[in-house]
Design an enzyme around this catalytic site. Structure first.
Site, PDB file in Angstrom:
ATOM      1  N   ASP A  49       0.729  -1.170   0.006  1.00  0.00           N
ATOM      2  CA  ASP A  49       0.006  -0.164   0.019  1.00  0.00           C
ATOM      3  C   ASP A  49       1.011   1.279  -0.032  1.00  0.00           C
ATOM      4  O   ASP A  49       2.264   1.201  -0.120  1.00  0.00           O
ATOM      5  CB  ASP A  49      -0.882  -0.180   1.138  1.00  0.00           C
ATOM      6  CG  ASP A  49      -0.092  -0.001   2.410  1.00  0.00           C
ATOM      7  OD1 ASP A  49       1.128   0.259   2.589  1.00  0.00           O
ATOM      8  OD2 ASP A  49      -0.725  -0.313   3.680  1.00  0.00           O
ATOM      9  N   CYS A  52       4.214   1.484   2.139  1.00  0.00           N
ATOM     10  CA  CYS A  52       5.311   0.673   2.153  1.00  0.00           C
ATOM     11  C   CYS A  52       6.780   1.122   2.256  1.00  0.00           C
ATOM     12  O   CYS A  52       7.399   0.429   2.950  1.00  0.00           O
ATOM     13  CB  CYS A  52       5.233  -0.222   0.747  1.00  0.00           C
ATOM     14  SG  CYS A  52       6.049   0.193  -0.643  1.00  0.00           S
ATOM     15  N   HIS A 262       7.689   0.817  -4.823  1.00  0.00           N
ATOM     16  CA  HIS A 262       7.259  -0.447  -3.890  1.00  0.00           C
ATOM     17  C   HIS A 262       8.594  -0.807  -3.396  1.00  0.00           C
ATOM     18  O   HIS A 262       9.483  -1.116  -4.127  1.00  0.00           O
ATOM     19  CB  HIS A 262       6.462  -1.515  -4.549  1.00  0.00           C
ATOM     20  CG  HIS A 262       6.236  -2.596  -3.638  1.00  0.00           C
ATOM     21  ND1 HIS A 262       5.651  -2.427  -2.495  1.00  0.00           N
ATOM     22  CD2 HIS A 262       7.045  -3.615  -3.416  1.00  0.00           C
ATOM     23  CE1 HIS A 262       5.458  -3.593  -1.935  1.00  0.00           C
ATOM     24  NE2 HIS A 262       6.123  -4.391  -2.145  1.00  0.00           N
TER      25      HIS A 262
END
Length: 275
Positions: A49, A52, A262
């Site tokens: 999400d 992260c 990410h």
């Protein structure tokens, strides 16, 4: 329960599964993972999400913590919200988790709770000497959503506090790190108030951390964040340090990213690289 940081898997196998094709991108990713595999044996996937970057950094910091950082020990640490709110009226528009805070008292009370929780968890985990137990305590913390997200709010507030300090230092003619100029050179964050409204309030909700905010996070925690940026394999940005001229006594945490959005966690340093 949902574990925000998945159990470890072999890094080479993970790469083989994720990057099978023969495109230039897949080849570069495989080369990047291969290079990481010389240093680390496994990888742990981090829930993707918009928290992260905070999640991966905090998880790594806690899993190797052996003491409470000095900034967490200071007496006025838990009074941070009250102190800042007394000087900067605009902080009452800080967004608390999923809701906007309206009352000054409400926001300072909640943030104080988050900061106390951060200190308490850091202290408890750093005092565990057995490495397996320490890891289990971290895993347990990152299955408790209520606590976990409260800790991210604490980190975001520490980032705001750091940004205000750097901004004031620069205005008063004191020397500041280069990233601080870049942070406040953006049209959307020319001062800490704009930074809060346009960036920090959105982290975890509609956006993650941008590059320059990774520097801010590192300064807020007084940690060096070392990132293997796999898509930069073969360039001198493959391993990036935030900040790039770290203080010698700052601990180091290591993350992996394929795209600067990410972040995952490499674990188990290979024996031959451990001095």
């Amino acid at each position: 329960y949902k574990l925000s940081v998945a159990p470890e898997i072999d890094i080479v196998e993970y790469c083989r599964k994720e990057w099978r094709g023969n495109t230039p991108v897949a080849k570069r990713m495989r080369k990047g993972y291969e290079a990481v595999a010389h240093k680390f044996a496994s990888i742990r996937r981090v829930r993707g999400d918009n928290y992260c970057a905070l999640r991966a950094t905090l998880f790594q910091a806690l899993s190797q913590a052996t003491q409470l950082p000095s900034w967490l020990q200071s007496e006025d640490f838990t009074m941070l919200a009250e102190n800042l709110l007394s000087k900067y009226d605009w902080i009452k528009e800080w967004q608390l988790k999923e809701k906007m805070a309206r009352k000054m008292g409400e926001i300072s009370d909640e943030i104080r709770e988050y900061l106390i929780l951060l200190r308490e968890k850091w202290k408890n985990i750093s005092e565990i000497e057995d490495l397996v137990e320490k890891q289990e305590a971290c895993d347990k913390l990152f299955t408790n959503e209520e606590e976990e997200y409260s800790l991210y709010e604490a980190l975001k507030f520490l980032m705001l506090n750091t940004a205000i300090r750097l901004y004031n230092d620069d205005k008063n003619g004191r020397s500041v790190p280069v990233f601080s100029w870049l942070l406040f050179a953006r049209d959307t964050s020319s001062n800490p108030c704009q930074l809060m409204h346009n960036h920090l309030n959105h982290i975890g909700h509609s956006g993650g951390l941008e590059q320059v905010e990774m520097f801010l996070l590192a300064y807020a925690l007084q940690y060096t964040i070392q990132v293997y940026r796999l898509y930069k394999y073969g360039t001198d940005e493959f391993i990036t340090l935030y900040p790039n001229d770290p203080e010698e006594d700052w601990p180091v945490v290591t993350l992996i990213t394929e795209d600067d959005r990410h972040y995952n966690i490499p674990v188990r340093m290979c024996q031959e690289t451990v001095l």
